[in-house]
Write an enzyme that holds these catalytic residues in place. Structure first.
Site, PDB file in Angstrom:
ATOM      1  CG  HIS A  73      -8.721 -12.300 -16.557  1.00  0.00           C
ATOM      2  ND1 HIS A  73      -8.224 -14.093 -17.228  1.00  0.00           N
ATOM      3  CD2 HIS A  73      -7.683 -12.723 -15.523  1.00  0.00           C
ATOM      4  CE1 HIS A  73      -7.424 -14.569 -16.079  1.00  0.00           C
ATOM      5  NE2 HIS A  73      -6.918 -13.820 -15.344  1.00  0.00           N
ATOM      6  CD  GLU A  74      -5.857  -9.617 -13.291  1.00  0.00           C
ATOM      7  OE1 GLU A  74      -5.858  -9.871 -12.570  1.00  0.00           O
ATOM      8  OE2 GLU A  74      -5.297 -10.078 -14.251  1.00  0.00           O
TER       9      GLU A  74
ATOM     10  CG  HIS B 294      -8.296 -12.951 -10.779  1.00  0.00           C
ATOM     11  ND1 HIS B 294      -8.036 -15.015  -9.832  1.00  0.00           N
ATOM     12  CD2 HIS B 294      -7.792 -13.127 -11.667  1.00  0.00           C
ATOM     13  CE1 HIS B 294      -7.006 -15.149 -10.810  1.00  0.00           C
ATOM     14  NE2 HIS B 294      -7.290 -14.355 -11.964  1.00  0.00           N
TER      15      HIS B 294
ATOM     16  CD  GLU C 123      -6.194 -17.954 -14.004  1.00  0.00           C
ATOM     17  OE1 GLU C 123      -6.395 -17.283 -13.548  1.00  0.00           O
ATOM     18  OE2 GLU C 123      -6.030 -17.132 -14.919  1.00  0.00           O
TER      19      GLU C 123
END
Lengths: 490, 490
Positions: free
Chosen positions: A255-256, A259, A285
């Site tokens: 997830h990170e 980003h 997101e």
């Protein structure tokens, strides 16, 4: 120098100082000695004063009235600079200082209230935060919607009305899917086994590299709450390790990385300009979610991951890749947003969105929030909230004044749904790549379609031009219904 | 607000932002991704611009002409504020920018020249740096000595003449001691054994705690060149590990702990003021040196350390504590200042001091520096320099414009000698404590006598009031002659 050149030079310095602020935040969450907290808050306040003075510099106002952009990039720079100048000059300095003071204390009070399940302890503070944010929104809204004025900080160009209408279309289908899945006869098992700290971190690093994260311009550390930090050539990520649940670490990392790859992927030509940041929270997101979910939790990719997990940890309890895929995508009843799954996550967001909109409009009083939360939770999730820490006290956001932020999480999911549909159209063999642990084509498509543009276009336009169609909720819903009907045989 | 209150508030913000700059420097040397170097230099330049604007703010000039200090602390604050304002406003912005630009490039050229032993490659740059620093010194000196104007940045109140006279008194006795020691029949052996990375770091942490370093307000990391960074409640140290030579790591740690304990020990009442920093480089070095040498390399303390080393690493080659003490304090011929020992270190400094004074006065041309260095080295060390990287190219300082900095190292040793004499007078049983690994009384004496005062007094006065006598070189020389005559039986 022309007015435009003056703006570019001014924004260069502001961008650089904003990076310094980001680095202080990173340090605070990863490496700072605990005894340094008070001094750090003074350091950050001093730097915030400098940034605020730059962002409201009257010379910037003059240049903005005179500047002419030489090209499309220049126009985009002026658009961001103008928006920032207006946003910052409209809020009286006294109100901004009061908001900073109150929210910094409020977070501690919220944490105490959550630990003690004590809503009355939090209510006076919440009242105060809402009153100040409403006052700020009035200053910003220029007669328009208060909620939209707050939303504009996170998702410029989007309105509460538009999001509300979309969420209302999504809710019944998501509730129906949740009911079908949780009522299914076939329920995937959780993993069993032993998942050591070092093994999780090793695999995290490998996953980060696999998804295209550039470690020469970043690093991976531990933090209590995983986050990504920084732009340009210094974009750092964090993860956490739970020895019972390796997916917590591994999917937080992916997830990170989503980003971070967005920030790392922005065209170098935009360096030190307002275009050298992800354009909105929703688009940000969309990248973290498509990396984590549509790509990272796909049947194809989890097949590859299953083998890597067995190499690292030995027996996982799952007999085969299909059982592992089930464990990765397991849906279970629960109260907590951050522990939720692809099916229920957006329902969490919709609940918060409707309640915070009503709080900001004044239709809902903070004293009535707990009852409203619990009624709505029962209706959407089919479960009665057992205590406030599992209900209205679970998230930090409102205590620090983040109203208008929650919907961008679901908007990111909607955008990720659109992007995955377009990506599959352009890369029909993507599942073969994912099954081989090869993310190059998929992440390259996202970099070229979305990431490299940074702040060049408005958020929604960024997604639309990447997809070749106007974004809406249908691709996400179709993806979720297909994936989970298949997995749960419902 | 009164003019004095305005100054205090202004200095508060400047101090906080200077801490942020320090933190960026720490990050750069310990955790920054290597690809972030260019962006980081822009970030630091932006912050430096902010700091320079604050330090030369015309309002500060006005307040300084009007301010009245309410007490002794206030007087000291005004003294520092006035000195900083004058120093910063006297140098034209264009010259400061040119110096920053040239020295940032010069360091890279120096590193290339050192790697290739290529003096001509470095000379044009060195010429340029010296010319700019001379120009800066002229702006600062107000008709006085150029060298003294540069020295004032590091050791306010001290003059080149005073230091030169002292060094001239010290040199013959140090040369004589070096000759006796290196010609002695008894020569201590080096350690043998295996010194693993983790063991060295474990022992480093233990030593840091033993010497009173507060880990709740600091941390220990690795860096290529050990340093201490930060003030107030965030003072970080670094060390390095050489698996062949554990003393490199352990005594680097103790040295940096000395610097850090000075910063950590400053009276909290001075927080966020110009008094909340070590008062000069010389006084700073007095703390790092007395921790490292007079305390850390004493026979009593190395007796305790010998046992800790054997616990950690097993057989060290040294048969007993006395042989270990010899290994810790071994003197050997060598070219490199940073690898030197208590006997020869100050000779290295005196050589540099005389040469840099002549470079700044114009009595020595950069083109003649290599010959001057080599002549002087032969005369003071009895050895011919074999190549420039072992001679005039060994230190980074001059490439980055640090003229006037070197003598503070030896001044620190002189002050450490005085402090140790006074400490032994006040704590006659200190050796018993050291032999038990108990530094509480000794570091408490230093904290109370020196560290807590921060910038309250002038540097020399800080030492004089701690000692109860005016500092001079005699205690250091007496200490060195006694210690090494005994150890080498000469």
């Amino acid at each position: 120098m022309t007015a435009f050149q003056n703006i570019v030079e001014h924004e260069h310095g502001t961008w650089a100082l904003a990076q310094v602020m980001g680095r202080l935040g990173w340090d605070q969450e990863t490496t700072m000695p605990r005894g340094a907290a008070v001094q750090r808050s003074e350091e950050m306040a001093a730097l915030e004063t400098v940034l605020h003075a730059r962002r409201t510099d009257p010379r910037l106002g003059d240049w903005l009235t005179q500047a002419e952009a030489p090209d499309a990039t220049g126009k985009a720079i002026l658009r961001h600079a103008k928006r920032s100048f207006e946003r910052n000059t409209r809020v009286p300095a006294k109100l901004a200082a009061e908001l900073a003071r109150v929210t910094s204390v409020a977070q501690g009070i919220w944490a105490e209230a959550r630990a003690r399940d004590d809503v009355p302890h939090f209510l006076p503070t919440l009242n105060q935060v809402i009153a100040l944010r409403r006052e700020e929104a009035s200053a910003l809204a220029d007669g328009g919607s208060l909620y939209d004025a707050l939303l504009a900080d996170y998702e410029p160009g989007m309105t509460g009305h538009e999001i509300g209408a979309m969420f209302d279309r999504m809710r019944p289908r998501l509730v129906a899917l949740r009911e079908k899945v949780l009522g299914a006869d076939r329920q995937p098992a959780m993993l069993t086994g032993s998942f050591g700290h070092d093994g999780q971190m090793r695999l995290s690093r490998r996953l980060a590299e696999t998804f295209g994260y550039d470690f020469t311009r970043g690093r991976l550390d531990l933090a209590v709450h995983p986050f990504s930090s920084g732009s340009g050539s210094d974009v750092r990520i964090t993860t956490r390790v739970s020895e019972d649940d390796p997916f917590n670490c591994l999917y937080s990392t992916i997830h990170e990385v989503g980003h971070a790859c967005y920030e790392q992927g922005i065209d170098q030509a935009y360096a030190f300009s307002p275009l050298a940041n992800g354009v909105s929270m929703g688009v940000h997101e969309s990248q973290s979610r498509i990396y984590e979910n549509q790509l990272g939790r796909s049947r194809a990719f989890t097949g590859w991951l299953f083998d890597r997990m067995r190499e690292e940890f030995g027996d996982l309890g799952a007999k085969n890749a299909e059982q592992f895929y089930g464990a990765v995508n397991r849906v279970s009843a629960g109260y907590i947003r951050t522990e939720s799954d692809e099916v229920q996550y957006n329902l969490h967001i919709m609940l918060r969105f409707d309640l915070e909109r009503a709080l900001i409009s004044g239709d809902l009083q903070p004293g009535d929030l707990e009852a409203a939360w619990n009624d709505r939770f029962l209706s959407d999730f089919g479960v009665a909230v057992d205590r406030p820490s599992n209900g209205m006290l679970q998230d930090v956001h409102w205590s620090v004044g983040l109203f208008g932020y929650f919907p961008t999480y679901a908007l990111g999911n909607v955008y990720a749904g659109c992007l995955m549909k377009a990506l599959r159209r352009d890369l029909p063999k993507v599942d073969d790549d994912l099954a081989a642990g090869n993310l190059t084509a998929a992440t390259g498509w996202l970099r070229n379609g979305v990431q490299r543009h940074g702040g060049l276009m408005e958020p929604r336009d960024t997604i639309a031009q990447a997809c070749g169609f106007e974004p809406d909720e249908e691709p996400l819903l179709a993806y979720l219904e297909a994936k989970f009907s298949d997995l749960y045989a419902v």
